[in-house]
Design a protein around this motif. Structure first.
Motif, PDB file in Angstrom:
ATOM      1  N   ASN A  12      11.841  99.152 -17.284  1.00 29.78           N
ATOM      2  CA  ASN A  12      11.795  97.807 -17.873  1.00 29.78           C
ATOM      3  C   ASN A  12      11.042  96.832 -16.983  1.00 29.78           C
ATOM      4  O   ASN A  12      10.298  95.971 -17.465  1.00 29.78           O
ATOM      5  CB  ASN A  12      13.219  97.301 -18.127  1.00 29.78           C
ATOM      6  CG  ASN A  12      13.927  98.067 -19.227  1.00 29.78           C
ATOM      7  OD1 ASN A  12      13.282  98.674 -20.074  1.00 29.78           O
ATOM      8  ND2 ASN A  12      15.263  98.046 -19.218  1.00 29.78           N
ATOM      9  N   ALA A  13      11.233  96.962 -15.672  1.00 27.03           N
ATOM     10  CA  ALA A  13      10.543  96.071 -14.735  1.00 27.03           C
ATOM     11  C   ALA A  13       9.034  96.327 -14.736  1.00 27.03           C
ATOM     12  O   ALA A  13       8.230  95.395 -14.711  1.00 27.03           O
ATOM     13  CB  ALA A  13      11.107  96.263 -13.324  1.00 27.03           C
ATOM     14  N   ALA A  57       6.136  93.724 -15.893  1.00 29.10           N
ATOM     15  CA  ALA A  57       5.039  93.377 -14.988  1.00 29.10           C
ATOM     16  C   ALA A  57       3.693  93.608 -15.658  1.00 29.10           C
ATOM     17  O   ALA A  57       2.771  92.791 -15.542  1.00 29.10           O
ATOM     18  CB  ALA A  57       5.135  94.201 -13.705  1.00 29.10           C
ATOM     19  N   ILE A 103       7.539  86.381 -14.580  1.00 24.05           N
ATOM     20  CA  ILE A 103       8.582  87.331 -14.193  1.00 24.05           C
ATOM     21  C   ILE A 103       9.201  86.986 -12.843  1.00 24.05           C
ATOM     22  O   ILE A 103       9.979  87.765 -12.299  1.00 24.05           O
ATOM     23  CB  ILE A 103       8.047  88.776 -14.166  1.00 24.05           C
ATOM     24  CG1 ILE A 103       6.971  88.939 -13.075  1.00 24.05           C
ATOM     25  CG2 ILE A 103       7.522  89.203 -15.524  1.00 24.05           C
ATOM     26  CD1 ILE A 103       6.589  90.382 -12.804  1.00 24.05           C
ATOM     27  N   ALA A 118      12.994  87.353 -12.539  1.00 26.40           N
ATOM     28  CA  ALA A 118      13.398  88.759 -12.428  1.00 26.40           C
ATOM     29  C   ALA A 118      13.050  89.310 -11.051  1.00 26.40           C
ATOM     30  O   ALA A 118      13.810  90.098 -10.472  1.00 26.40           O
ATOM     31  CB  ALA A 118      12.719  89.591 -13.519  1.00 26.40           C
ATOM     32  N   VAL A 119      11.913  88.900 -10.520  1.00 25.37           N
ATOM     33  CA  VAL A 119      11.510  89.320  -9.177  1.00 25.37           C
ATOM     34  C   VAL A 119      12.540  88.873  -8.153  1.00 25.37           C
ATOM     35  O   VAL A 119      12.961  89.648  -7.280  1.00 25.37           O
ATOM     36  CB  VAL A 119      10.118  88.757  -8.821  1.00 25.37           C
ATOM     37  CG1 VAL A 119       9.825  88.944  -7.328  1.00 25.37           C
ATOM     38  CG2 VAL A 119       9.036  89.431  -9.650  1.00 25.37           C
ATOM     39  N   ILE A 174      15.759  90.986  -8.330  1.00 17.79           N
ATOM     40  CA  ILE A 174      15.570  92.293  -7.696  1.00 17.79           C
ATOM     41  C   ILE A 174      15.425  92.132  -6.186  1.00 17.79           C
ATOM     42  O   ILE A 174      15.947  92.934  -5.402  1.00 17.79           O
ATOM     43  CB  ILE A 174      14.346  93.004  -8.290  1.00 17.79           C
ATOM     44  CG1 ILE A 174      14.566  93.287  -9.788  1.00 17.79           C
ATOM     45  CG2 ILE A 174      14.063  94.301  -7.542  1.00 17.79           C
ATOM     46  CD1 ILE A 174      13.321  93.762 -10.513  1.00 17.79           C
ATOM     47  N   LYS A 211      19.855  96.271 -13.567  1.00 17.60           N
ATOM     48  CA  LYS A 211      19.829  95.393 -14.729  1.00 17.60           C
ATOM     49  C   LYS A 211      19.625  96.192 -16.002  1.00 17.60           C
ATOM     50  O   LYS A 211      18.805  97.100 -16.056  1.00 17.60           O
ATOM     51  CB  LYS A 211      18.710  94.357 -14.575  1.00 17.60           C
ATOM     52  CG  LYS A 211      18.687  93.318 -15.673  1.00 17.60           C
ATOM     53  CD  LYS A 211      17.602  92.285 -15.433  1.00 17.60           C
ATOM     54  CE  LYS A 211      17.599  91.226 -16.531  1.00 17.60           C
ATOM     55  NZ  LYS A 211      16.534  90.219 -16.305  1.00 17.60           N
TER      56      LYS A 211
END
Length: 414
Positions: free
Chosen positions: A59-60, A64, A74, A77-78, A81, A401
């Motif tokens: 998903n990541a 990206a 993103i 989200a970065v 993580i 996630k």
């Protein structure tokens, strides 16, 4: 910066990643651990076996690629993580290793479809994306080390107290072995615990939410013993902590991390919803709220199977009695006959939108929730049906996630 041609090539692979992303990341992890078995000291083996980590990575990577020309999209989200990476001790030197194996996995899974042009584009794109992570994590490492009471890497903590909270959850009160100060943290954050289990080849790292308020001389984690069944293995670390770690023993911790945190500046009512061991960050938030913002209304709603596995019930009930701003509500899916006789819960079954609306009359409230993924999907769906704005819905996954989009016929469990 990537050229327009490279961006175009990366974006052209988005549909392919949507179809083959998980296959690529599964192959990536196989290749990574074959080529660099030392990294098994960092990764959660259970998440690998259950497929959670490959899916999260897929998903990541997909996100990206889809946002390669606007990576700022993103960044949230970065950062999420990056908190986990900083807590685990991921280093900048490991990123080229990951990149090499990821490109090899893309080539391996896609075969001739992964042309030299595509591999070259992804090589350049990975370099750009990796640098974003490296830069963000460098700032986090520096902040963790330079904070008052902060430190770099792992620091030894002594188990000052071990308290059984329910049939399945035990709390560990951890004080620094060197007797010096410890970092402050934000309610909702976690620490990484490192353990070396006799007979196990690799070190195990696990992240546990801090379950008490900040500003004390200790950290508290409250761990559920994961027994396992025919569908998933038992929790090696949770069982080790429950069965083998006692008062006086030493555990190694990294400094607190995480972006699932309580907004203490918000003055609106707040609703804390938890299922099972998901109550741990919520208890930290509750304890903070009653101490720091005594005028702010707080609703604490917890779901469990029954009173036997309901942790910290008495302490939370007493806290609510002492602070009129707080109200507590219990939902049991499988109450015992004693629970029914004592009327020790408020609702039988599952938390519903209708019940939430009845408990929380204030439509301006902010919502925080945590628990097993099926439970969180149910809560998310309920809040959406009530028209709660997305900005007022906050949640935390225990582990990689995932998605909270409801799937048909998914069991409702807590």
């Amino acid at each position: 910066m990537l050229s327009e041609q490279m961006i175009r090539i990366i974006k052209s692979t988005v549909p392919v990643l949507e179809v083959h992303g998980t296959a690529i990341t599964k192959r990536f992890y196989q290749m990574l651990f074959t080529n660099h078995p030392e990294l098994l000291n960092v990764f959660n083996h259970a998440n690998q076996k259950q497929g959670k980590q490959p899916t999260a990575l897929a998903n990541a990577v997909y996100a990206a690629a889809a946002n390669i020309d606007q990576l700022e999209n993103i960044l949230p989200a970065v950062k999420q993580i990056a908190h986990k990476h900083r807590s685990l001790g991921i280093t900048a030197e490991q990123y080229p290793i990951v990149g090499q194996n990821l490109l090899a996995a893309i080539k391996d899974v896609l075969g001739d479809a992964a042309t030299d042009e595509i591999i070259q584009a992804w090589s350049e794109a990975y370099g750009v994306i990796a640098q974003v992570f490296i830069d963000v994590e460098a700032e986090m490492y520096q902040a963790a080390e330079l904070a008052e009471g902060g430190w770099a890497g792992f620091r030894p903590f002594t188990v000052a107290r071990k308290v059984k909270e329910s049939e399945v959850i035990t709390s560990f009160y951890l004080v620094p072995q060197d007797g010096k100060a410890i970092s402050a943290f934000l309610p909702g954050q976690y620490v990484t615990v490192k353990v070396n289990i006799a007979g196990e080849e690799y070190t195990h790292l696990r992240q546990y939410s801090l379950s008490d308020k900040p500003g004390q001389s200790f950290y508290r984690i409250s761990v559920k013993r994961e027994e396992g069944d025919e569908h998933k293995p038992g929790g090696k670390v949770s069982q080790y902590l429950h069965n083998s770690i006692n008062e006086g023993d030493v555990l190694e911790l990294t400094a607190p991390a995480g972006d699932f945190t309580l907004d203490v500046e918000d003055e609106r009512p707040v609703v804390l919803i938890s299922g099972g061991v998901g109550l741990t960050p919520m208890v930290s938030m509750l304890n903070t709220l009653v101490e720091q913002t005594p005028e702010r209304k707080v609703y604490f709603i917890h779901a469990a199977r029954n009173s036997q596995v309901h942790a910290m019930k008495q302490a939370i009930t007493e806290l609510a009695k002492q602070h009129s701003q707080a109200s507590v509500h219990w939902c049991y899916s499988e109450p015992s006959s004693e629970d029914r006789m004592q009327q020790s819960y408020n609702k039988e079954g599952f938390i519903t939108a209708e019940w939430l609306k009845e408990i929380v009359p204030d439509q301006s409230a902010a919502y925080y929730f945590c628990g097993p993924v099926p439970f969180m999907k149910q809560i998310n769906q309920a809040l959406q049906s009530l028209g709660v704005p997305q900005n007022d819905i906050h949640y935390e996954f225990f582990g990689p996630k995932g998605s909270l989009e409801a799937e048909p016929a998914e069991a409702e469990t807590v």
